[in-house]
Design a protein around this motif. Structure first.
Motif, PDB file in Angstrom:
ATOM      1  N   LYS A  47       0.853  -1.185   0.000  1.00 25.94           N
ATOM      2  CA  LYS A  47       0.000   0.000   0.000  1.00 25.94           C
ATOM      3  C   LYS A  47       0.892   1.239   0.000  1.00 25.94           C
ATOM      4  O   LYS A  47       1.699   1.427   0.902  1.00 25.94           O
ATOM      5  CB  LYS A  47      -0.916   0.014   1.223  1.00 25.94           C
ATOM      6  CG  LYS A  47      -2.091  -0.943   1.114  1.00 25.94           C
ATOM      7  CD  LYS A  47      -3.142  -0.667   2.181  1.00 25.94           C
ATOM      8  CE  LYS A  47      -4.367  -1.512   1.949  1.00 25.94           C
ATOM      9  NZ  LYS A  47      -5.446  -1.176   2.904  1.00 25.94           N
ATOM     10  N   ASP A  52      -2.353   1.152  -4.588  1.00 24.77           N
ATOM     11  CA  ASP A  52      -2.610   0.054  -3.662  1.00 24.77           C
ATOM     12  C   ASP A  52      -2.409  -1.253  -4.418  1.00 24.77           C
ATOM     13  O   ASP A  52      -3.151  -1.564  -5.361  1.00 24.77           O
ATOM     14  CB  ASP A  52      -4.043   0.148  -3.122  1.00 24.77           C
ATOM     15  CG  ASP A  52      -4.345  -0.906  -2.067  1.00 24.77           C
ATOM     16  OD1 ASP A  52      -3.532  -1.843  -1.912  1.00 24.77           O
ATOM     17  OD2 ASP A  52      -5.397  -0.804  -1.412  1.00 24.77           O
ATOM     18  N   HIS A  54      -3.180  -4.125  -3.786  1.00 26.63           N
ATOM     19  CA  HIS A  54      -4.302  -5.064  -3.754  1.00 26.63           C
ATOM     20  C   HIS A  54      -5.121  -5.005  -5.043  1.00 26.63           C
ATOM     21  O   HIS A  54      -5.805  -5.970  -5.400  1.00 26.63           O
ATOM     22  CB  HIS A  54      -5.184  -4.779  -2.544  1.00 26.63           C
ATOM     23  CG  HIS A  54      -4.518  -5.090  -1.232  1.00 26.63           C
ATOM     24  ND1 HIS A  54      -3.558  -4.262  -0.678  1.00 26.63           N
ATOM     25  CD2 HIS A  54      -4.664  -6.138  -0.372  1.00 26.63           C
ATOM     26  CE1 HIS A  54      -3.153  -4.791   0.473  1.00 26.63           C
ATOM     27  NE2 HIS A  54      -3.795  -5.919   0.672  1.00 26.63           N
ATOM     28  N   LYS A  55      -5.046  -3.879  -5.747  1.00 26.03           N
ATOM     29  CA  LYS A  55      -5.790  -3.727  -7.009  1.00 26.03           C
ATOM     30  C   LYS A  55      -5.182  -4.575  -8.131  1.00 26.03           C
ATOM     31  O   LYS A  55      -5.809  -4.774  -9.166  1.00 26.03           O
ATOM     32  CB  LYS A  55      -5.790  -2.258  -7.438  1.00 26.03           C
ATOM     33  CG  LYS A  55      -6.570  -1.337  -6.499  1.00 26.03           C
ATOM     34  CD  LYS A  55      -6.510   0.102  -6.984  1.00 26.03           C
ATOM     35  CE  LYS A  55      -7.296   1.023  -6.047  1.00 26.03           C
ATOM     36  NZ  LYS A  55      -7.218   2.448  -6.493  1.00 26.03           N
ATOM     37  N   TYR A  56      -3.953  -5.063  -7.907  1.00 23.94           N
ATOM     38  CA  TYR A  56      -3.252  -5.784  -8.963  1.00 23.94           C
ATOM     39  C   TYR A  56      -3.104  -7.277  -8.656  1.00 23.94           C
ATOM     40  O   TYR A  56      -2.388  -7.993  -9.345  1.00 23.94           O
ATOM     41  CB  TYR A  56      -1.879  -5.150  -9.188  1.00 23.94           C
ATOM     42  CG  TYR A  56      -1.992  -3.687  -9.554  1.00 23.94           C
ATOM     43  CD1 TYR A  56      -2.199  -3.290 -10.870  1.00 23.94           C
ATOM     44  CD2 TYR A  56      -1.938  -2.697  -8.564  1.00 23.94           C
ATOM     45  CE1 TYR A  56      -2.331  -1.955 -11.204  1.00 23.94           C
ATOM     46  CE2 TYR A  56      -2.068  -1.349  -8.889  1.00 23.94           C
ATOM     47  CZ  TYR A  56      -2.273  -0.982 -10.209  1.00 23.94           C
ATOM     48  OH  TYR A  56      -2.419   0.338 -10.541  1.00 23.94           O
TER      49      TYR A  56
END
Length: 501
Positions: A47, A52, A54-56
């Motif tokens: 992050k 972020d 987490h989007k990938y």
């Protein structure tokens, strides 16, 4: 490849998979960019301020990754192994150290932190220790260097994975010691959390990197710097700095001090300035409890003496012979740090990385100790940064210089003229500055207008060999431009003399 059990050693986590199975899973490599993922890779979702990771996660999955280290639990396919941790940056630091076999434990690591002086000190340390027979590498603003191998780095202190990868390569190449810059951002983002530091050095502290995407407050900036002294075995601190005691109060390691004004373990006295065609230097006496020794460094000013004292303190702690330290410091130079270009025989042209008010004031005030007629400073300010920095630069140059040439310096997506106009607000007298947004034209102008006894400082870029324009790093060499224009000027002068004769 490394077993997942070993990669996760020392990390607290929860998982959707029984950890007993981890010993059968092999990790090919670790990635924190989904673009680098392949089959067998572990993907770590970091992050950041703007992105972020987490989007990938699903992109990493589509490329073959099946092990994911996450802060936020995400619904994924049944064959995805999720490792949920409190902070993925801290986890990446520990996992990277584990993956590469904890190389910093087998190296002698010297970390240098502070607002100014990090690059010079790390390079000086490397110069001295290599001469003393201690194979030493460097990690910092100018890149990574060891055994005639160089590698560019995106950040002053690389991401933890890159850092431990570099340590492993250095160790495997016979390096014994690493002298590295430790930025406040690197400390704040846990990039050095699991580096085994032997020595930590504090240079000085002044407001910098304070802003929405950097440090929220100066106190946060200070505490991030001080954190290094909780990770090291031995601390070396500039006792003259106004924040030295606060660093010492936070430190958990042994402390040794250096200074000029206050009593210290390593002190400089009897300071004298010297100048020749291709260097500005200073002589001083270094005093310890054991002895007094004469030193010369071919870099000007009080700040250069502080840098030298830090290096002398390291060498003293490591038992390096004084004659080796003295000789190395006498000859050591750092690219883009008060670098004198011997281009014109009648004027002094200096390239320096000074890119904020404090560093610019330091070099300009230092040059007052050396004979000159006019002091001319060519500078700009980086695009996309706070206007406060521009004001500080303008305030300093308008006060300290006879003439300023306001130009561009990595404007990126901003119009250079907008940045220049912000700087120009500091000047009451318009005759004290010239505006030339094209930095190459500005440099050529500075060389052409140089008169007998002038000192010209090209500030801001230092070691950089590019201009950042609209997100693109365009090749740019100040040294080449200076030398090329100086040849033209000298040839023109010679021709004029021949005509008159």
């Amino acid at each position: 490849m490394v077993k997942l059990t070993n990669v996760l050693e020392g990390i607290s986590f929860t998982s959707n998979t029984d950890s007993k199975d981890f010993n059968d899973i092999e990790i090919v490599d670790i990635a924190y960019s989904s673009l680098k993922c392949q089959k067998g890779y572990m993907f770590v979702a970091l992050k950041g301020e703007t992105l972020d990771g987490h989007k990938y996660v699903f992109d990493a999955y589509s490329r073959g990754a099946r092990v994911f280290v996450l802060q936020d639990d995400i619904e994924m396919a049944d064959d995805a192994i999720k490792i949920i941790v409190e902070d993925t940056r801290i986890a990446l630091s520990k996992m990277s150290a584990n993956y590469f076999g904890n190389p910093s434990k087998s190296l002698k690591i010297i970390g240098v932190t502070g607002t100014k002086g990090k690059t010079t000190i790390t390079n000086y340390i490397s110069e001295v220790l290599n001469r003393a027979g201690i194979n030493t590498g460097v990690v910092g603003t100018n890149g990574t260097f060891y055994n005639n191998i160089s590698e560019t780095t995106v950040n002053t202190t690389p991401e933890s994975y890159e850092l431990h990868r570099i340590f492993r390569k250095m160790l495997d190449s016979g390096v014994e010691c690493v002298s590295m810059e430790v930025s406040s951002g690197g400390l704040q983002r846990h990039r050095v959390e699991h580096v085994d530091f032997d020595i930590a050095i504090f240079t000085n502290l002044s407001p910098d990197h304070i802003g929405p995407k950097e440090h929220p407050t100066f106190q946060n900036y200070l505490e991030c710097k001080a954190k290094l002294f909780t990770l090291a075995k031995h601390g070396i601190i500039n006792i003259d700095d106004k924040y030295a005691q606060e660093i010492i109060d936070i430190a958990t390691c042994n402390i040794e001090t250096f200074g000029i004004e206050k009593q210290a373990d390593v002190m400089a006295t009897d300071i004298e300035y010297s100048k020749d065609l291709d260097s500005l230097g200073v002589n001083f006496v270094c005093q310890t409890k054991e002895s007094k020794d004469n030193y010369y460094i071919c870099s000007p000013g009080i700040f250069s003496i502080y840098n030298a004292l830090a290096v002398i303190s390291v060498c003293k702690y490591l038992g390096v012979e004084k004659k080796i330290t003295r000789k190395a410091l006498k000859e050591a130079k750092v690219c883009g740090r008060v670098e004198v270009l011997s281009a014109l025989p009648y004027a002094t042209i200096i390239i320096d990385y000074a890119h904020n008010g404090v560093s610019l004031e330091n070099i300009l005030k230092t040059l007052e100790h050396y004979d000159h007629k006019r002091l001319i400073c060519l500078f700009g300010s980086v695009g996309g940064r706070t206007e406060i920095r521009r004001k500080e630069l303008g305030d300093v140059a308008s006060k300290e210089c006879d003439l300023s040439i306001l130009t561009s310096d990595n404007p990126d997506f901003e119009d250079p003229l907008d940045i220049i106009n912000d700087i120009a607000k500091s000047y009451d007298d318009k005759s004290k500055y010239i505006v030339e947004p094209d930095r190459e034209k500005a440099i050529r102008l500075a060389v052409r207008m140089a008169q007998e006894g002038d000192m010209i400082v090209l500030a801001g870029k230092g070691h950089e060999t590019y201009q950042l324009i609209n997100g693109v790093k365009v090749p740019f060499s100040e040294r080449d431009i200076v030398r090329e224009e100086a040849k033209k000027v000298l040839a023109s002068r010679e021709q004029e003399i021949m005509v008159h004769n």
